[in-house]
Design a protein around this motif. Sequence first.
Motif, mmCIF file in Angstrom:
data_model
loop_
_atom_site.group_PDB
_atom_site.id
_atom_site.type_symbol
_atom_site.label_atom_id
_atom_site.label_comp_id
_atom_site.label_asym_id
_atom_site.label_seq_id
_atom_site.Cartn_x
_atom_site.Cartn_y
_atom_site.Cartn_z
ATOM 1 N N GLN A 125 0.818 -1.207 0.000
ATOM 2 C CA GLN A 125 0.000 0.000 0.000
ATOM 3 C C GLN A 125 0.854 1.259 0.000
ATOM 4 O OE1 GLN A 125 -3.572 -0.503 -0.128
ATOM 5 N NE2 GLN A 125 -2.591 -2.444 -0.600
ATOM 6 N N ARG A 126 2.113 1.132 0.468
ATOM 7 C CA ARG A 126 3.027 2.289 0.498
ATOM 8 C C ARG A 126 4.035 2.254 -0.637
ATOM 9 N NH1 ARG A 126 4.994 3.324 6.737
ATOM 10 N NH2 ARG A 126 2.934 3.767 7.659
ATOM 11 N N LEU A 127 4.584 1.073 -0.900
ATOM 12 C CA LEU A 127 5.694 0.964 -1.846
ATOM 13 C C LEU A 127 5.269 0.511 -3.230
ATOM 14 C CD1 LEU A 127 8.278 -0.823 0.512
ATOM 15 C CD2 LEU A 127 7.981 1.636 0.102
ATOM 16 N N GLY A 128 4.075 -0.070 -3.340
ATOM 17 C CA GLY A 128 3.642 -0.634 -4.608
ATOM 18 C C GLY A 128 3.946 -2.123 -4.664
ATOM 19 N N SER A 129 3.117 -2.850 -5.387
ATOM 20 C CA SER A 129 3.258 -4.310 -5.452
ATOM 21 C C SER A 129 4.552 -4.740 -6.118
ATOM 22 C CB SER A 129 2.070 -4.910 -6.207
ATOM 23 O OG SER A 129 0.882 -4.773 -5.468
ATOM 24 N N ALA A 130 5.003 -3.996 -7.138
ATOM 25 C CA ALA A 130 6.199 -4.408 -7.876
ATOM 26 C C ALA A 130 7.444 -4.376 -6.987
ATOM 27 C CB ALA A 130 6.398 -3.510 -9.092
ATOM 28 N N ARG A 131 7.608 -3.320 -6.205
ATOM 29 C CA ARG A 131 8.790 -3.220 -5.335
ATOM 30 C C ARG A 131 8.760 -4.274 -4.241
ATOM 31 N NH1 ARG A 131 8.022 2.624 -6.054
ATOM 32 N NH2 ARG A 131 9.722 3.403 -7.367
#
Length: 394
Positions: free
Chosen positions: A273-279
């Motif tokens: 939710q903070r960094l994004g699913s890809a990272r």
Amino acid sequence: MSAPQHRGAVFTVALAQLLGTSLWFSANAAADDLARAWGLGASGIGWLTGAVQLGFILGTLVLALAGLADRFAASRIFVASAVLGAACNLGFAFLATGLASGMAFRFCVGLSLAGVYPLGMKLIVGWAPARAGAALALLVAMLTLGTALPHALRALGSSWDWQLVISASSVLALAAAGLVAALGDGPHAPPPLRGRRGVQASVLQAFAAPQLRAAALGYWGHMWELYAFWTLVPTLLAQAGLAQRTGWSVPALSFAVIAAGAAGCLLGGALSQRLGSARVAGGALALSGLCCVVCAAVGERLPAAGLVLLFAVWGAAVVADSPQFSALSARSCPPQWVGSALAIQNSIGFALTVAAIALTTVLVERWGLRTAWLLLPGPVLGLALCRPLWRAGG
């Protein structure tokens, strides 16, 4: 429907996933008893696991290429599959007499699971499309606990016959069917498709989208490692002598290591939710690859506490990327093909697990902890192939 009701529906689907996927490794939890009863070694247990994977592959291909995953309500397919899987699992427990018949029943269990795992993901997206990363993280956390659950049943029922340990998973799968039958499909589920013309071409064309392709390639690299690791855990723990060195039984340690993946999935879902699913997916894949290197290179020289910690971290990282790759795929795919696209992604991924399981279970008795070198290509290639997506931070 209110947000609390949506959250309750997501939790219900996730709980059903936990109970339904307990069928997956029910035979592995009774591996020692099966080895004695049928004269099997580690490779024989690997063949039983491979049979489940092959059944799952065929089932997901049929669901995807025939368009069944998007032509019928996901809840109906889930319920029918969980009931069928429970029956086939009971057949394995009480009708199988050796490796050949056992593989046939386990293959049928895998066919049934094709309607449980990817359709569970579709159900989740139908209830919470805006929070797919976190919702799918909860779902895969429950799948991971479902995978670990038979080891817990074995540890708790150490005096049970192996048939009872395996049968307990059938009871849990029937409970999963009941939960989903009562819940139904979500308000955001796309309407069932009509007709079959062009299904195969449309689904396969969806993978031409760069983001979907990158997410699928990362997922496939992750799958080379995941199920082979789950299959090897009891053998590696036993070979390392951790039962004697810690006072815990191998089934209890196996449950703890595999169940750590549930915590990894939940943490990854929160971070997404903070960094994004890809990272998050890239970070988990890198960490599990590092664990492969440490286990293979210095695992035999680590003290018991250090080795247990290594396996716990590895167990958490090895599956934490899975829901994030699936969320990225679902987000990049046309809504009307989500079920079929996820089924194809699963099918190819599980085809890779068959090769990984066959290779590692043949060599683990000779290589011991160094078998982890054979798992390392999965994280390395997965990271390389999904690199554009990881850099984009989607």
